[in-house]
Scaffold this active site. Structure first.
Site, PDB file in Angstrom:
ATOM      1  N   CYS A  73       0.811  -1.199   0.000  1.00  0.00           N
ATOM      2  CA  CYS A  73       0.000   0.000   0.000  1.00  0.00           C
ATOM      3  C   CYS A  73       0.846   1.251   0.000  1.00  0.00           C
ATOM      4  O   CYS A  73       2.065   1.184  -0.064  1.00  0.00           O
ATOM      5  CB  CYS A  73      -0.872   0.013   1.240  1.00  0.00           C
ATOM      6  SG  CYS A  73       0.151  -0.066   2.676  1.00  0.00           S
TER       7      CYS A  73
ATOM      8  N   ARG B 189      -0.008   2.545  -5.754  1.00  0.00           N
ATOM      9  CA  ARG B 189       0.477   1.493  -4.864  1.00  0.00           C
ATOM     10  C   ARG B 189      -0.655   0.614  -4.329  1.00  0.00           C
ATOM     11  O   ARG B 189      -0.402  -0.373  -3.641  1.00  0.00           O
ATOM     12  CB  ARG B 189       1.235   2.107  -3.693  1.00  0.00           C
ATOM     13  CG  ARG B 189       2.439   2.893  -4.110  1.00  0.00           C
ATOM     14  CD  ARG B 189       3.129   3.468  -2.912  1.00  0.00           C
ATOM     15  NE  ARG B 189       3.688   2.422  -2.078  1.00  0.00           N
ATOM     16  CZ  ARG B 189       4.909   1.927  -2.217  1.00  0.00           C
ATOM     17  NH1 ARG B 189       5.694   2.394  -3.145  1.00  0.00           N
ATOM     18  NH2 ARG B 189       5.344   0.969  -1.435  1.00  0.00           N
TER      19      ARG B 189
ATOM     20  N   TRP C 287      -3.812  -2.036  -1.005  1.00  0.00           N
ATOM     21  CA  TRP C 287      -3.996  -3.148  -1.943  1.00  0.00           C
ATOM     22  C   TRP C 287      -4.006  -4.394  -1.091  1.00  0.00           C
ATOM     23  O   TRP C 287      -2.992  -4.812  -0.553  1.00  0.00           O
ATOM     24  CB  TRP C 287      -2.843  -3.207  -2.944  1.00  0.00           C
ATOM     25  CG  TRP C 287      -2.953  -4.327  -3.931  1.00  0.00           C
ATOM     26  CD1 TRP C 287      -3.861  -4.442  -4.940  1.00  0.00           C
ATOM     27  CD2 TRP C 287      -2.119  -5.493  -4.025  1.00  0.00           C
ATOM     28  NE1 TRP C 287      -3.644  -5.611  -5.646  1.00  0.00           N
ATOM     29  CE2 TRP C 287      -2.588  -6.278  -5.107  1.00  0.00           C
ATOM     30  CE3 TRP C 287      -1.027  -5.958  -3.298  1.00  0.00           C
ATOM     31  CZ2 TRP C 287      -2.005  -7.480  -5.489  1.00  0.00           C
ATOM     32  CZ3 TRP C 287      -0.434  -7.166  -3.671  1.00  0.00           C
ATOM     33  CH2 TRP C 287      -0.926  -7.910  -4.753  1.00  0.00           C
TER      34      TRP C 287
ATOM     35  N   ASN D  78       2.307  -0.680   6.156  1.00  0.00           N
ATOM     36  CA  ASN D  78       2.550  -1.324   4.863  1.00  0.00           C
ATOM     37  C   ASN D  78       3.481  -2.499   5.119  1.00  0.00           C
ATOM     38  O   ASN D  78       4.532  -2.316   5.712  1.00  0.00           O
ATOM     39  CB  ASN D  78       3.212  -0.309   3.920  1.00  0.00           C
ATOM     40  CG  ASN D  78       3.695  -0.938   2.627  1.00  0.00           C
ATOM     41  OD1 ASN D  78       3.184  -1.962   2.198  1.00  0.00           O
ATOM     42  ND2 ASN D  78       4.679  -0.312   2.004  1.00  0.00           N
ATOM     43  N   GLY D  79       3.082  -3.692   4.696  1.00  0.00           N
ATOM     44  CA  GLY D  79       3.938  -4.867   4.882  1.00  0.00           C
ATOM     45  C   GLY D  79       3.149  -6.023   5.468  1.00  0.00           C
ATOM     46  O   GLY D  79       1.933  -6.096   5.311  1.00  0.00           O
TER      47      GLY D  79
ATOM     48  N   GLU E  56       6.624  -9.643 -22.927  1.00  0.00           N
ATOM     49  CA  GLU E  56       6.240  -8.352 -22.359  1.00  0.00           C
ATOM     50  C   GLU E  56       4.971  -7.828 -23.045  1.00  0.00           C
ATOM     51  O   GLU E  56       4.078  -7.277 -22.387  1.00  0.00           O
ATOM     52  CB  GLU E  56       7.414  -7.365 -22.498  1.00  0.00           C
ATOM     53  CG  GLU E  56       7.133  -5.920 -22.118  1.00  0.00           C
ATOM     54  CD  GLU E  56       6.680  -5.719 -20.683  1.00  0.00           C
ATOM     55  OE1 GLU E  56       6.740  -6.649 -19.878  1.00  0.00           O
ATOM     56  OE2 GLU E  56       6.220  -4.604 -20.379  1.00  0.00           O
TER      57      GLU E  56
ATOM     58  N   LYS F   2       1.577  -6.997 -20.943  1.00  0.00           N
ATOM     59  CA  LYS F   2       0.931  -5.681 -20.959  1.00  0.00           C
ATOM     60  C   LYS F   2      -0.510  -5.828 -21.436  1.00  0.00           C
ATOM     61  O   LYS F   2      -1.429  -5.224 -20.894  1.00  0.00           O
ATOM     62  CB  LYS F   2       1.722  -4.763 -21.901  1.00  0.00           C
ATOM     63  CG  LYS F   2       1.692  -3.342 -21.539  1.00  0.00           C
ATOM     64  CD  LYS F   2       2.901  -2.902 -20.735  1.00  0.00           C
ATOM     65  CE  LYS F   2       3.140  -3.739 -19.511  1.00  0.00           C
ATOM     66  NZ  LYS F   2       4.388  -3.463 -18.850  1.00  0.00           N
TER      67      LYS F   2
ATOM     68  N   GLU G  55      -2.688  -7.452 -18.768  1.00  0.00           N
ATOM     69  CA  GLU G  55      -2.745  -6.611 -17.564  1.00  0.00           C
ATOM     70  C   GLU G  55      -3.746  -5.474 -17.714  1.00  0.00           C
ATOM     71  O   GLU G  55      -4.490  -5.174 -16.785  1.00  0.00           O
ATOM     72  CB  GLU G  55      -1.331  -6.050 -17.305  1.00  0.00           C
ATOM     73  CG  GLU G  55      -1.178  -5.185 -16.082  1.00  0.00           C
ATOM     74  CD  GLU G  55       0.263  -4.695 -15.898  1.00  0.00           C
ATOM     75  OE1 GLU G  55       1.031  -4.669 -16.880  1.00  0.00           O
ATOM     76  OE2 GLU G  55       0.602  -4.323 -14.770  1.00  0.00           O
TER      77      GLU G  55
ATOM     78  N   HIS H 278       5.203 -26.771 -31.089  1.00  0.00           N
ATOM     79  CA  HIS H 278       5.359 -27.843 -30.105  1.00  0.00           C
ATOM     80  C   HIS H 278       4.186 -27.888 -29.130  1.00  0.00           C
ATOM     81  O   HIS H 278       4.324 -28.402 -28.015  1.00  0.00           O
ATOM     82  CB  HIS H 278       6.690 -27.674 -29.357  1.00  0.00           C
ATOM     83  CG  HIS H 278       7.878 -27.779 -30.263  1.00  0.00           C
ATOM     84  ND1 HIS H 278       8.253 -28.955 -30.864  1.00  0.00           N
ATOM     85  CD2 HIS H 278       8.732 -26.825 -30.734  1.00  0.00           C
ATOM     86  CE1 HIS H 278       9.313 -28.743 -31.632  1.00  0.00           C
ATOM     87  NE2 HIS H 278       9.615 -27.442 -31.583  1.00  0.00           N
TER      88      HIS H 278
ATOM     89  N   LYS I  49       1.235  -1.146  -8.131  1.00  0.00           N
ATOM     90  CA  LYS I  49       2.499  -0.834  -8.802  1.00  0.00           C
ATOM     91  C   LYS I  49       3.685  -1.520  -8.140  1.00  0.00           C
ATOM     92  O   LYS I  49       4.580  -2.006  -8.804  1.00  0.00           O
ATOM     93  CB  LYS I  49       2.682   0.690  -8.771  1.00  0.00           C
ATOM     94  CG  LYS I  49       3.959   1.187  -9.433  1.00  0.00           C
ATOM     95  CD  LYS I  49       3.778   1.299 -10.911  1.00  0.00           C
ATOM     96  CE  LYS I  49       5.012   1.792 -11.639  1.00  0.00           C
ATOM     97  NZ  LYS I  49       5.013   1.282 -13.028  1.00  0.00           N
TER      98      LYS I  49
HETATM   99  O1  M6R Z   1       9.179  -2.461  -9.373  1.00  0.00           O
HETATM  100  P1  M6R Z   1       9.514  -3.717 -10.098  1.00  0.00           P
HETATM  101  O2  M6R Z   1      10.166  -3.475 -11.413  1.00  0.00           O
HETATM  102  O3  M6R Z   1      10.352  -4.664  -9.272  1.00  0.00           O
HETATM  103  O4  M6R Z   1       8.132  -4.438 -10.364  1.00  0.00           O
HETATM  104  C1  M6R Z   1       8.067  -5.717 -10.914  1.00  0.00           C
HETATM  105  C2  M6R Z   1       6.674  -6.059 -11.404  1.00  0.00           C
HETATM  106  O5  M6R Z   1       5.767  -6.075 -10.335  1.00  0.00           O
HETATM  107  C3  M6R Z   1       6.174  -5.075 -12.473  1.00  0.00           C
HETATM  108  O6  M6R Z   1       7.066  -5.000 -13.541  1.00  0.00           O
HETATM  109  C4  M6R Z   1       4.792  -5.504 -13.025  1.00  0.00           C
HETATM  110  O7  M6R Z   1       4.925  -6.713 -13.703  1.00  0.00           O
HETATM  111  C5  M6R Z   1       4.222  -4.408 -13.937  1.00  0.00           C
HETATM  112  N1  M6R Z   1       2.975  -3.953 -13.397  1.00  0.00           N
HETATM  113  C6  M6R Z   1       3.947  -4.864 -15.325  1.00  0.00           C
HETATM  114  O8  M6R Z   1       3.449  -3.823 -16.112  1.00  0.00           O
END
Ligand code: M6R
Length: 607
Positions: A4, A29, A76, A102-103, A481, A485, A488, A504, A602
């Protein structure tokens, strides 16, 4: 248990606006629920609710509270539903202690049982709620607020950043252990937050708190002590992020703004680091010879950063340096024995991802060196690794990582060149050509973002049952990637594959309702073209990302998203920007909450 954003504000006659603004800035976050607590001279006022910070904002403004000191939280949830009761701040039985966390507090069950036996009543399902009750217990035993805070923290096991207020005391008490917390020093008081963008528009002077620090912050003073109460002097740093970079500046979404600003971000990444004519790379803290003892590299990361790591694995291997890329959550199970000469590179935009941090922590006793490649100066990874190399992309707010992928790969390419020059026997075939292509990369990215047809192609491609992304060599992590994206932010089904792997197994899924996006870099194109023909034979429409000079690809593709002609190692980065734009436009057509996709955050600070 939460991932969070935390914020706190002191020093103004009324802190409500700054607190709510801080929460809005931290919403990337977490955005399941949010809350604030205020010290108003007549007790603690708590406002919290399920939903986004905008819902809280509307509620709070209707009720017009005020306060001179306040704390806030946007959540979150990973455990315990996103309900009003589970939202932070949490309070104690008497209502005179409020806490944001947070944690994860790992021993919360045991503490809760003990506190319930002492007649404390809990109102939420969270682990965090034990903290205000522990503080209350110590206050009742006669401790002052700071001593009570310290005594409560001493009982906790796990990872946390915590900020607390006690009724009647014009101070907030803060500490961290494994979760980020930064103090912002403004002309008119202080901020505490999980991340700098929370208060960047007010101040760029910060102190990154370290594990075990206890900060006591009033309207006009701050003290930092260690866990034994001994004073610590931490010199404030100035962050060089531009506050405007953390604003939307007229864009509908941060994601589109961050895609568009990739050329500028890359300029910053590369600035002062390349001499293409001489074929040399200058990596500030890493003079020539810094990596002479490296015999192999293991890259560890999550999500998009993992894809940058997988891209870098190819870049290093091309230069004769043995390299492997590992998903951080799996690293403990898959990593080889760390022999002497192994460099472990943790790649993380935020520098706070728990899986990545844990991977590096796991190898601290081994005979291996660690390097953090990150965007955030002062982040946990930058402090825990032996060395840090910064990607200099500026703040990224959209949950979907975009500009930081480009800056990560560019930085890792510079690192690969530096290592190749340092390590005997390894070397790029043509360093000058790669470096001069890197110099042209920001301009080439500008060409892509200014001329893309991704919006039109998204309209035609939208509505397919499934979306496959394929590529080989550096185009394979780009395909992965692209698929990440796409799923996501559009919530549509998407998978990335090594092009050669289609036949395969996955080919069995391909029908005329499968859109296949194929990434071409100018290297191995004929082989990928053969894979394209295999899916076309099953009536799947193909969108190619390729240079217009690749005539055979242009002829074969049903749709083309062109990229400028460049070195194959960099073509993947240009292609990735087209993929980002394609995902963005499909998500926009489907009216998805692009900057805040459901169920995500994030920065994932729990394992
Ligand atoms: O802050 P980080 O680069 O360590 O984060 C890693 C992943 O959580 C982050 O790249 C996530 O996959 C993204 N939301 C993808 O768009």
């Amino acid at each position: 248990m939460t991932v969070c954003g935390i914020t706190a504000r002191t020093g103004r006659a009324d802190v409500v606006d700054d607190l709510l603004n801080g929460l809005k800035n931290l919403e990337y976050r977490g955005y399941d629920s949010a809350g604030i607590a205020l010290q108003n001279g007549d007790g603690l006022d708590v406002y919290k609710r399920q939903g986004e910070t905008g819902d809280l904002d509307a509620d709070v403004r209707r009720r017009r509270p005020s306060g001179e000191i306040g704390i806030g939280h946007t959540r979150w949830s990973t455990h315990g539903a996103p309900t009003d009761a589970n939202a932070h701040p949490h309070t104690c039985c008497g209502g005179d202690v409020a806490v944001v966390h947070n944690g994860i507090i790992e021993n919360h069950d045991e503490l809760r049982t003990e506190l319930e036996a002492a007649a404390h009543e809990f109102t939420s399902e969270t682990d965090s709620e034990v903290v205000p009750h522990l503080i209350e217990e110590r206050l009742a035993a006669g401790d002052g607020p700071e001593a009570a805070f310290r005594a409560a923290i001493d009982r906790l096991e796990g990872s946390y950043a915590i900020v607390a207020m006690v009724d009647g005391r014009d101070a907030v008490y803060a500490t961290r252990s494994g979760s980020p917390l930064v103090l912002g020093i403004a002309d008119d008081g202080y901020f505490l937050a999980s991340d700098v963008p929370a208060f960047l528009e007010y101040t760029d002077r910060v102190v990154f708190l370290e594990d075990g620090d206890v900060a006591t912050v009033t309207a006009s003073t701050h003290t930092i002590t260690d866990s034994d109460g001994a004073m610590i002097v931490r010199t404030p740093e100035t962050v060089d992020w531009n506050p405007e970079d953390a604003e939307k500046r007229g864009y509908d979404h941060y994601m589109l703004k961050e895609i568009d600003e990739q050329p500028d971000a890359l300029e910053r990444t590369l600035e002062g680091r390349i001499d293409a004519e001489r074929g040399t790379v200058d990596l500030e803290a890493f003079p020539p010879g810094s990596f002479a003892d490296v015999e192999r590299v293991q890259l560890v990361a999550c999500g998009t950063s993992y894809h940058a790591a997988a891209y870098a694995q190819r870049l290093l291997t091309h230069r004769g340096i043995p390299a492997t890329a590992h998903r951080a959550g799996e690293y403990a199970e898959t990593a080889n024995t760390l022999e002497h000469g192994t460099l472990v590179v943790g790649v993380s935009q935020s520098g706070e991802t728990a899986d990545t941090l844990q991977s590096l922590r796991r190898i601290t006793d081994a005979d291996a060196r660690t390097l953090a490649v990150t965007n955030v100066v002062g982040s946990t990874i930058s402090r825990e690794a032996d060395d840090a190399l910064y990607i200099r992309a500026g703040p990224e707010i959209g949950v979907a990582a975009t500009k930081t992928f480009s800056s990560q790969v560019a930085t890792l390419l510079l690192l690969a060149e530096r290592m190749a020059a340092d390590v005997d026997g390894a070397g790029s075939d043509d360093t000058s050509a790669v470096l001069s292509a890197l110099e042209s990369l920001p301009g080439n990215l500008r060409t892509v973002v200014d001329n893309t047809d991704a919006g039109a192609i998204a309209r035609r491609a939208n509505g397919r049952e499934s979306h496959f992304f394929i590529g080989r060599d550096v185009a394979h992590p780009v395909a992965l990637e692209g698929a990440l994206k796409f799923k996501e932010i559009t919530y549509e089904h998407a998978e990335g594959f090594a092009a050669a792997q289609l036949k395969h197994g996955p080919l069995a899924l391909v029908t005329d309702d499968t859109a296949v996006v194929a990434v071409f870099t100018g290297r191995h194109d004929e082989k990928t073209l053969a894979n394209v023909r295999e899916v076309q034979a099953r009536d799947a429409p193909v969108i190619a990302i390729a240079s217009e000079d690749s005539h055979s690809v242009v002829e074969a593709a049903d749709e083309l998203l062109p990229i400028p002609d460049t070195e194959p190692e960099l073509a993947g980065l240009l292609a990735n920007v087209q993929l980002q734009l394609l995902s963005y436009h499909v998500a926009d057509l489907l009216d998805r909450p692009i900057d805040k996709p459901r169920n995500l955050a994030k920065s994932v600070t729990v394992e």
